[in-house]
Design a protein around this motif. Structure first.
Motif, PDB file in Angstrom:
ATOM      1  N   VAL A   1       5.005  -3.589  -8.605  1.00 43.17           N
ATOM      2  CA  VAL A   1       5.373  -3.426  -7.197  1.00 43.17           C
ATOM      3  C   VAL A   1       6.606  -2.559  -7.013  1.00 43.17           C
ATOM      4  O   VAL A   1       6.920  -2.158  -5.874  1.00 43.17           O
ATOM      5  CB  VAL A   1       5.586  -4.787  -6.504  1.00 43.17           C
ATOM      6  N   ALA A   2       7.322  -2.254  -8.095  1.00 42.01           N
ATOM      7  CA  ALA A   2       8.454  -1.332  -7.990  1.00 42.01           C
ATOM      8  C   ALA A   2       7.994   0.115  -7.865  1.00 42.01           C
ATOM      9  O   ALA A   2       8.820   1.008  -7.624  1.00 42.01           O
ATOM     10  CB  ALA A   2       9.371  -1.481  -9.204  1.00 42.01           C
ATOM     11  N   ASP A   3       6.695   0.362  -8.013  1.00 45.36           N
ATOM     12  CA  ASP A   3       6.114   1.700  -7.942  1.00 45.36           C
ATOM     13  C   ASP A   3       5.434   1.867  -6.586  1.00 45.36           C
ATOM     14  O   ASP A   3       4.331   1.370  -6.367  1.00 45.36           O
ATOM     15  CB  ASP A   3       5.109   1.881  -9.088  1.00 45.36           C
ATOM     16  N   GLU A   4       6.094   2.566  -5.658  1.00 50.06           N
ATOM     17  CA  GLU A   4       5.543   2.721  -4.313  1.00 50.06           C
ATOM     18  C   GLU A   4       4.201   3.434  -4.329  1.00 50.06           C
ATOM     19  O   GLU A   4       3.291   3.097  -3.559  1.00 50.06           O
ATOM     20  CB  GLU A   4       6.523   3.478  -3.409  1.00 50.06           C
ATOM     21  N   ASN A   5       4.053   4.418  -5.202  1.00 55.48           N
ATOM     22  CA  ASN A   5       2.785   5.141  -5.276  1.00 55.48           C
ATOM     23  C   ASN A   5       1.652   4.213  -5.698  1.00 55.48           C
ATOM     24  O   ASN A   5       0.519   4.340  -5.210  1.00 55.48           O
ATOM     25  CB  ASN A   5       2.891   6.315  -6.250  1.00 55.48           C
ATOM     26  N   ALA A   6       1.946   3.286  -6.602  1.00 56.85           N
ATOM     27  CA  ALA A   6       0.921   2.343  -7.052  1.00 56.85           C
ATOM     28  C   ALA A   6       0.500   1.411  -5.926  1.00 56.85           C
ATOM     29  O   ALA A   6      -0.688   1.086  -5.789  1.00 56.85           O
ATOM     30  CB  ALA A   6       1.433   1.547  -8.243  1.00 56.85           C
ATOM     31  N   ILE A   7       1.453   0.977  -5.118  1.00 55.78           N
ATOM     32  CA  ILE A   7       1.126   0.130  -3.966  1.00 55.78           C
ATOM     33  C   ILE A   7       0.259   0.902  -2.979  1.00 55.78           C
ATOM     34  O   ILE A   7      -0.760   0.393  -2.486  1.00 55.78           O
ATOM     35  CB  ILE A   7       2.407  -0.370  -3.276  1.00 55.78           C
ATOM     36  N   ARG A   8       0.656   2.125  -2.698  1.00 55.73           N
ATOM     37  CA  ARG A   8      -0.108   2.950  -1.756  1.00 55.73           C
ATOM     38  C   ARG A   8      -1.534   3.178  -2.270  1.00 55.73           C
ATOM     39  O   ARG A   8      -2.508   3.122  -1.507  1.00 55.73           O
ATOM     40  CB  ARG A   8       0.616   4.274  -1.550  1.00 55.73           C
ATOM     41  N   ASP A   9      -1.664   3.384  -3.593  1.00 52.45           N
ATOM     42  CA  ASP A   9      -2.975   3.664  -4.179  1.00 52.45           C
ATOM     43  C   ASP A   9      -3.898   2.459  -4.088  1.00 52.45           C
ATOM     44  O   ASP A   9      -5.063   2.584  -3.695  1.00 52.45           O
ATOM     45  CB  ASP A   9      -2.801   4.087  -5.640  1.00 52.45           C
ATOM     46  N   ILE A  10      -3.391   1.283  -4.425  1.00 55.35           N
ATOM     47  CA  ILE A  10      -4.267   0.111  -4.396  1.00 55.35           C
ATOM     48  C   ILE A  10      -4.679  -0.231  -2.969  1.00 55.35           C
ATOM     49  O   ILE A  10      -5.825  -0.621  -2.719  1.00 55.35           O
ATOM     50  CB  ILE A  10      -3.615  -1.107  -5.097  1.00 55.35           C
ATOM     51  N   ILE A  11      -3.788  -0.055  -2.012  1.00 51.30           N
ATOM     52  CA  ILE A  11      -4.140  -0.306  -0.615  1.00 51.30           C
ATOM     53  C   ILE A  11      -5.231   0.652  -0.168  1.00 51.30           C
ATOM     54  O   ILE A  11      -6.213   0.248   0.478  1.00 51.30           O
ATOM     55  CB  ILE A  11      -2.897  -0.203   0.279  1.00 51.30           C
TER      56      ILE A  11
END
Length: 267
Positions: free
Chosen positions: A61-71
């Protein structure tokens, strides 16, 4: 919000409150529960415990791009997301001596991840007529935690962000709740075994260590009622009122408590 036929993403779902929330969401009729965790194996275990309604992903969750990608991927797969639970967290003792990078990491996990999720998921929720954001903060976000400066600051910020989201988005159909418990039987509690830890103060004070399932059920009740604050330990509301009514007296009491436990640790 009722959970019947809803699609939810839960961070930190590999154990503790996150796992209980995932299981309880499914038991309350959620159509799909996406269990995410930094430890992908634990997320998979949670999904297996739930069954066909659940899937699992590894997520930092410290990776904003990863959060955006999963959403984006979940929105595409399920035609939208109804609930996003920002629950991931961890404990770390320390104060001014803690390196800045550790303070930044605590902020990234406990606050900026909530912001990243809201940025990515709220527009789609509004377009579809509404949704819900549930975030896990802590009693430390309303009160404080004298043995961990970064934890107290990051949890305060998490509560402030949830307040801001509620003020600005509830009228657009976005429900917001923030969970502020004291001690819950989770990995964070296991980590913070130092005699000075606030969780030990809670135990000594008799407010009790709650089970994650109990906390999850209270979150679901709060979501159904549209309540902002989720206080599994009702005493937190009393302490919060005392703090607001006489800030200096409350600070003095916290200093006395800190000194008492520091003295006990040195014996």
């Amino acid at each position: 919000m009722k959970l019947d036929d809803k699609v939810a993403i839960i961070t930190g779902a590999g154990s503790g409150i996150g796992r209980s929330l995932a299981q309880r969401f499914a038991a309350n009729g959620a159509r799909a529960v996406i269990c995410t965790d930094l430890n992908g194996d634990r997320a998979e275990e949670t999904a297996r415990l739930i069954g066909q309604q659940a899937s699992a992903e590894t997520l930092d969750v410290a990776d904003e791009n990863a959060i955006r990608d999963i959403i984006a991927r979940v929105e595409q797969a399920y035609d939208g997301i109804d609930v996003f639970v920002s629950n991931a967290g961890y404990g770390r003792l320390g104060g001014l001596e803690m390196p800045t990078l550790e303070w930044q990491k605590m902020m990234s996990v406990h606050t900026w991840s909530h912001l990243a999720a809201a940025r990515a998921v709220v527009p789609g929720m509004i377009a579809r007529g509404g949704g819900y954001l549930l975030s896990t903060a802590s009693a430390a976000g309303l009160l404080s935690q004298f043995d961990s400066g970064a934890y107290a600051v990051s949890k305060h910020a998490a509560v402030a962000l949830a307040e801001w989201l509620s003020i600005n988005y509830v009228e657009q159909g976005i429900g917001v709740s923030v969970l502020c418990p004291q001690a819950v039987r989770t990995n964070v509690l296991d980590f913070m075994k130092d005699p000075n830890a606030l969780v030990d103060v809670v135990q000594a004070g008799g407010d009790g260590v709650l089970e994650p399932d109990t906390v999850a059920d209270l979150c679901i009740e709060a979501m159904a009622d549209g309540r902002f604050l989720v206080l599994p330990h009702p005493e937190v509301g009393t302490y919060f009122q005392r703090k607001a009514n006489d800030y200096d007296r409350w600070l003095s009491g916290m200093r006395r408590m800190r000194n008492r436990f520091q003295d006990a640790a040195s014996d």
